[in-house]
Enzyme design. Structure first.
Site, short mmCIF file in Angstrom:
data_model
loop_
_atom_site.label_atom_id
_atom_site.label_comp_id
_atom_site.label_asym_id
_atom_site.label_seq_id
_atom_site.Cartn_x
_atom_site.Cartn_y
_atom_site.Cartn_z
CB SER A 6 20.48 34.82 28.22
OG SER A 6 21.41 35.20 27.03
CG ASP A 8 18.14 40.10 22.92
OD1 ASP A 8 19.27 40.49 23.09
OD2 ASP A 8 17.57 39.33 23.64
CG HIS A 29 20.03 40.11 26.20
ND1 HIS A 29 19.63 39.08 25.46
CD2 HIS A 29 20.72 39.46 27.15
CE1 HIS A 29 20.07 38.01 26.08
NE2 HIS A 29 20.88 38.07 27.10
#
Length: 710
Positions: A562, A647, A682
């Site tokens: 991320s 995501d 995610h």
């Protein structure tokens, strides 16, 4: 083209030679993304983005899906060369897990609540048992709910005050857009009530007849509307009780710990606002606890007619204050409780009738202080004899008890749950994570070192390696960091990393600026126009560990996900020669384009984290480090990139575009492989074994890569 057959040396737990021969494989050419002229406009100029076409918000464009599938096929062919190693690692990592495991029960009301995993099953079963004795009751068997689904998550289970209903949120694609479900615990059946397009937030009214929920904007996915839903009513009749128009704020609803209040928590990077409602009067108006103000953050919890407030008001590292119920609305009426300390960051607190427990950070470590209300001078710390460790609060659902539940872990100590009698000092170990196989914590060493950054600041680093490792500059290094949002990456135990450490790796967590390990200023020094410190700190840690002979300079692997994936992308551009390989999970790499587009989820919430590129000073600065924009014709390390098609935090097209541009410009022959999970978001896959399988795939990529290092 890669060597077809190799003899690869690995080390086992005893660092003795074991040999693995990869299968012969001839790889086809890597996928090449078409270049289509496109201009990204901004008040500060235009940029050409020939891979912008890879963005498809509906995830249906055959051309886009075709490219992603081609990359997946290429990854599969690449990884087929070491498939036996991947399988062995998967079995090894899963083999350390006690599959039939239960959590420590906690008491709330008339029941003990806990969860259980059963052998061979991917998902937890949530249960309760009467305190007075009786049979277990299954609240939710997530395995049954997930059956036949590629992705499934049951989130934020909340039992009603009358203990007869269970509200929970359901996500079936990983996009974190939830559907409300309510289960009748007498019958075990779900009620007809269903609301969609929600965040995972839930709060109950005191009479167990109404729910407070948060609806997301269907385009930006920002949480902006608080709803009050009466059980039994049609979903369309849910009433809006609060609307947030400032798109820089995140929003959440919950109940206070004592159940007395419904809370609307509003938070941006630099400001907070709390609104409270008497849960016994669900149709009344929410009251503002203290009006929002820029550079003023706070949160609060209730006990026995008063509120305890954690705030950075005139206190960068936070202090604690208190105010009675009848005086909320004006922070001038807050009274001091625990003073600010330049060397201690107050992370959290827990309230009990006779005690206050404070979770603090000092010297980069989390520890707990216990303070009696009646005699604050008798406050004490829960001690540890390890150099790097983490303590934190467990579930403390009852305020009337003298027992504090807390967790303890380190890089060598599996997650442990303790309870401490705050009155007598008695400490009890309730549970320690069981690690199967031949694990013995005494075979490992954890160490805390300080690496000098480019500007002379000392960066804390947590290390784990196997006892007996010789510091001669030959060991491979697996270096992890995050460095954004003030999130602290604590040195917690993770059994999967043993699969690298037992093969001779040094595992390092670099506590770089942008996190909050060293207090609030550590965060401030790693965001906005100080963001470059995050990247140079990471590189400085690598240099230090190589110089001090913890690691070989040609065997350094970096990993981040991320915003940590942004870190990997920046490091790849700034210092590619220092890394043999990088792993970037769901990486945020197209910073400027994303932050220019306010229709993308999370953009407006994060202007105070990254800057608003509509302002030239931020546009220029962000452009100077944005990984996608800074890709150039040079040699890059080997890189593994992963993403999820659904995501909602970092859209799949960011890493897809980054990989396409890297393929176009990089001048080396190092592998670049890209895997898109077509059914997840995610967090990757939802099942516990499936997630561990993804970890095994990453480790196999690393081990196979180092096998090519002379």
């Amino acid at each position: 083209m890669y060597i077809n057959t190799r003899l690869v040396l690995f080390a086992t737990a005893l660092l003795t030679p074991v040999y693995y021969v990869s299968a012969a494989t001839t790889l086809p050419p890597a996928p090449e993304a078409e270049k289509v002229e496109f201009k990204v406009s901004s008040p500060n100029g235009e940029r050409l983005d020939p891979y912008y076409w890879l963005r498809d918000d509906k995830r249906q464009d055959p051309k886009v899906l075709g490219y992603l599938n081609a990359e997946n096929a290429y990854y599969q062919q690449y990884s087929d060369r070491y498939s036996e190693l991947t399988t062995a690692l998967t079995n090894e990592i899963i083999g350390r897990i006690k599959q039939d495991d239960s959590s420590v029960p906690y008491v709330k009301g008339d029941y003990r609540y806990f969860s259980r995993f059963e052998t061979g099953k991917e998902y937890p079963i949530y249960l309760r048992q009467p305190v007075a004795g009786g049979a277990e009751q299954v609240l939710l068997d997530v395995n049954e709910l997930a059956e036949g689904k590629d992705f499934y998550q049951a989130a934020n289970l909340q039992v009603s005050p009358n203990q007869q209903l269970l509200a929970y949120m359901e996500d079936t694609n990983g996009r974190r857009q939830y559907t409300l479900k309510v289960r009748d615990l007498k019958t075990g059946k779900d009620l007809p009530d269903q609301l969609t397009g929600l965040s995972a937030a839930i709060a109950w009214s005191a009479d167990s007849k109404q729910l407070f929920l948060v609806r997301n904007d269907p385009t930006t996915l920002l949480s902006n509307t608080v709803l009050r839903h009466t059980l039994g009513d049609d979903a369309a009749k849910a009433q809006t009780v609060y609307q947030e128009n400032d798109t820089s704020f995140y929003m959440w609803v919950s109940n206070s710990q004592d159940g007395r209040f419904v809370l609307i928590n509003l938070s941006s990077t630099v400001s907070d606002e709390l609104r409270v409602l008497d849960a016994a009067k669900p149709t009344s108006e929410f009251k503002v606890f203290a009006p929002r103000q820029r550079d003023f953050k706070y949160d609060a919890e209730h006990i026995d007619g008063r509120w305890v407030v954690r705030t950075d008001w005139q206190a960068p590292n936070y202090r604690l204050m208190t105010v009675t119920e009848d005086k909320i609305g004006d922070r001038a009426k807050w009274q001091p409780l625990l003073a600010h300390d330049d060397t201690i960051f107050i992370q959290d607190f827990a309230l009990f009738n006779d005690y206050l427990a404070i979770s603090e950070r000092s010297d980069g470590l989390r520890r707990i202080r216990v303070m009696p209300w009646q005699d604050p001078a008798k406050a004490f710390y829960i001690s540890s004899d390890e150099a790097a460790y983490v303590t934190g609060f467990e579930i403390n659902a009852e305020q009337t008890t003298p027992w504090l539940r807390y967790t303890y872990t380190s890089l060598t100590t599996p997650a442990s749950v303790y309870q401490l009698n705050m009155q007598t000092g008695e400490k009890q170990l309730l549970k320690q994570q069981e690690v199967l196989g031949d694990f013995d914590k005494n075979n490992y060493v954890t160490e805390r070192v300080w690496a000098p950054a480019a500007d002379g600041v000392k960066v804390p680093v947590s290390l784990l390696y196997r006892k007996g490792l010789t510091r001669d500059g030959t060991a491979p290094l697996y270096q992890y960091a995050y460095g954004s949002y003030g999130a602290s990456m604590d040195p917690s135990f993770r059994s999967s990393i043993l699969s690298l450490v037992d093969r001779g790796f040094v595992f390092a967590i670099a506590h770089i600026r942008g996190g909050q390990e060293m207090g609030r200023q550590w965060y401030e020094d790693g965001k906005l126009l100080n963001k470059i410190n995050t990247f140079t700190d990471y590189i400085a840690v690598t240099d230090y560990l190589v110089t001090e002979k913890y690691a070989a300079k040609d065997k350094v692997i970096g990993m981040g996900g991320s915003a940590g994936g942004l870190l990997m992308g920046a490091v790849a551009n700034l210092a590619p020669e220092k890394y043999r390989g990088l792993v970037a999970h769901v990486p945020f790499v197209d910073v400027v384009t994303t932050m220019l587009d306010e229709s993308i989820p999370l953009t407006t919430n994060e202007f105070d984290e990254w800057g608003n590129p509509k302002e030239k000073v931020y546009y220029d600065y962000m452009l100077s480090y944005s990984p996608y924009d800074q890709v150039k014709a040079q040699q890059y390390p080997a890189i593994l990139v992963t993403t999820g098609l659904h995501d909602s935090q970092v859209q799949y097209f960011e890493p897809a575009k980054w990989v396409a541009k890297l393929r176009e410009l990089k001048t080396d022959n190092n592998p670049l492989v890209f895997r898109t999970n077509m059914e997840a978001g995610h967090g990757g896959k939802s099942g516990r074994f499936a997630r561990l399988g993804e970890t095994a795939q990453e480790y196999a990529f690393i081990l196979d890569l180092l096998a090519q290092t002379p």
